[in-house]
Design an enzyme around this catalytic site. Structure first.
Site, short mmCIF file in Angstrom:
data_model
loop_
_atom_site.label_atom_id
_atom_site.label_comp_id
_atom_site.label_asym_id
_atom_site.label_seq_id
_atom_site.Cartn_x
_atom_site.Cartn_y
_atom_site.Cartn_z
CG HIS A 22 -2.35 0.40 0.82
ND1 HIS A 22 -2.63 1.41 -0.08
CD2 HIS A 22 -3.57 -0.06 1.24
CE1 HIS A 22 -3.93 1.55 -0.21
NE2 HIS A 22 -4.53 0.67 0.57
CG ASP B 47 -3.21 4.35 -3.67
OD1 ASP B 47 -2.82 4.05 -2.53
OD2 ASP B 47 -2.84 5.37 -4.28
#
EC number: 2.3.1.168
Length: 424
Positions: A395, A399
């Site tokens: 992350h 995304d």
């Protein structure tokens, strides 16, 4: 006649040690140059070590299961044609260098491997307050080995430090040793009848890499369901003729890898790596594939997968899997991966959350293809071949939006495969 020493080779750029898993020769055996003499396991790869000389094996110094530093002697070979006088002249220089590991030469400071220390070296140096910058290594490329530190301790070289240095160095070992008892007490103790399996080689590397990945990378997960009914029918209709013509199997996995490679070209963000203050977007699309053995997991790489046909990818999968089974995988086979595809469906998994192959940004788990009732667009219920694609993502780099679009594109490619699709 001369006695030559075979040493532990460096089987990879960052490899510092190797474990002799099996000797292929015995004392008295005659060998030619380049004949395999041992199977060695490292944290990167299993490989056969070839002889550097033609002659007769006189002594096996390393034992099966023993881990040796790169550059340490593993066996002795008696050769013909060498000049014993030259051999004797070389020995004093070598022994002189070995007896004075504290002496720091200007040349050693420039050696690229000097700063790479094994855990054993770091532990010994920390326990005895040794400044590794002041030690000249006798290993390959100037590397400091465990024996260098032990020799320094035995000869009293440690006490050559002045009192001020000792005062400064003294607290370091104490503070460094404080966490160790806590860590040791957290491990379970063996009971009668339990089997203890040493953690070495590939298993040691797996443990280290997985721990690093799980602790450093903020993992997130997403999954998409794909209808591969047409792909399954098409592959099943040509698999026998393909095997007869090409000599290897056309697996479902080859179709998945090809679809991923194609989608990576369209979504280059997925082909990235975190690098501290920047994200590196890799130019080449090199797909790492997980191949398991009974007790290990290897991740060889299909290089430039986006430029290959389904047939080419199937050939690479077959070849790399065979290399793993035969213990012939090389360090080059394992390097350069930019994205991992794991065929978890091969052992019946239908959903999983993979741990990312550090330092890559994502791993895709291809689950089992199973027949399920599906509500079609016209409202009818039909039995379809369905598969779950489970994506783990870093992350920091990726995304949900780009990952969702990437998975959607993989799904679109797979669902569009039919009898008109070429595998060549």
């Amino acid at each position: 006649m001369a006695i030559e020493q075979m040493t532990m080779p460096q089987l990879g750029e960052s490899v510092t040690e190797g474990t002799i898993s099996k000797w292929l020769v015995a004392p008295g055996d005659k060998v030619n140059k380049y004949d395999p003499i041992a199977e060695v396991m490292t944290d990167k790869v299993n490989a056969e070590v070839p002889s550097s000389f033609t002659g007769t094996i006189t002594e096996l110094v390393g034992e099966e299961g023993q881990t040796l530093q790169v550059g340490e002697m593993i066996c002795k070979i008696e050769t013909e044609g060498a000049n014993p006088a030259e051999q004797k002249q070389e020995q004093p220089a070598a022994s002189e260098a070995a007896e004075n590991p504290v002496a720091k030469s200007a040349g050693a400071a420039d050696q690229p491997n000097k700063k790479r220390y094994s855990p054993a070296v770091l532990r010994l140096a920390g326990e005895h307050g040794i400044d590794l910058d002041q030690v000249t290594g006798t290993g390959a490329g100037g590397r400091i080995t465990r024996k260098d530190i032990q020799r320094l301790i035995e000869t009293g070289g440690v006490q050559e430090q002045n009192p001020e240095e000792l005062k400064t160095a003294a607290p370091a070992p104490k503070s460094a040793s404080k966490p160790e008892p806590k860590e040791e007490t957290s491990y379970p103790a063996s009971a009668a009848g339990d089997k203890e399996i040493p953690v070495t080689g590939v298993r040691k590397a797996i443990a280290s890499n997985m721990k690093r990945s799980k602790t450093e990378i903020p993992h997130a997960w997403t999954m998409m369901e794909v209808d591969v009914t047409n792909m399954v029918a098409y592959r099943n209709s040509i698999k026998d003729s393909f095997k007869k013509t090409e000599g290897f199997n056309l697996t479902f996995f080859a179709f998945f890898v090809k679809a991923v490679a194609q989608a990576l070209k369209e979504f280059p963000q997925m082909n990235s790596m975190w690098a501290g203050d920047k994200i590196i977007q890799k130019k080449d699309i090199n797909i790492s594939i997980a191949v398991a053995t009974e007790d290990s997991l290897f991740v060889p790489v299909i290089k430039n997968a986006d430029e290959k046909t389904i047939k080419g990818i199937a050939k690479d999968i077959t070849g790399l899997a065979k290399k793993v089974r035969d213990g012939k995988l090389t360090a080059d086979d394992m390097q350069g991966g930019t994205f991992t595809v794991n065929n978890t469906g091969s052992f019946g998994s239908v959903q999983s959350m993979g741990i990312i192959n550090y330092p890559q940004a994502a791993i895709l788990q291809v689950e089992s293809i199973v027949k399920r009732p599906v509500v079609m667009d016209n409202g009818m219920i039909a039995v379809r071949d369905m598969v779950n694609l489970c994506l783990s993502l870093d992350h920091r780099v990726l995304d949900g939006l780009v990952c969702g679009r990437f998975l959607g594109r993989v799904k679109q490619i797979l669902e569009s495969i039919d009898e008109k699709t070429s595998v060549y």
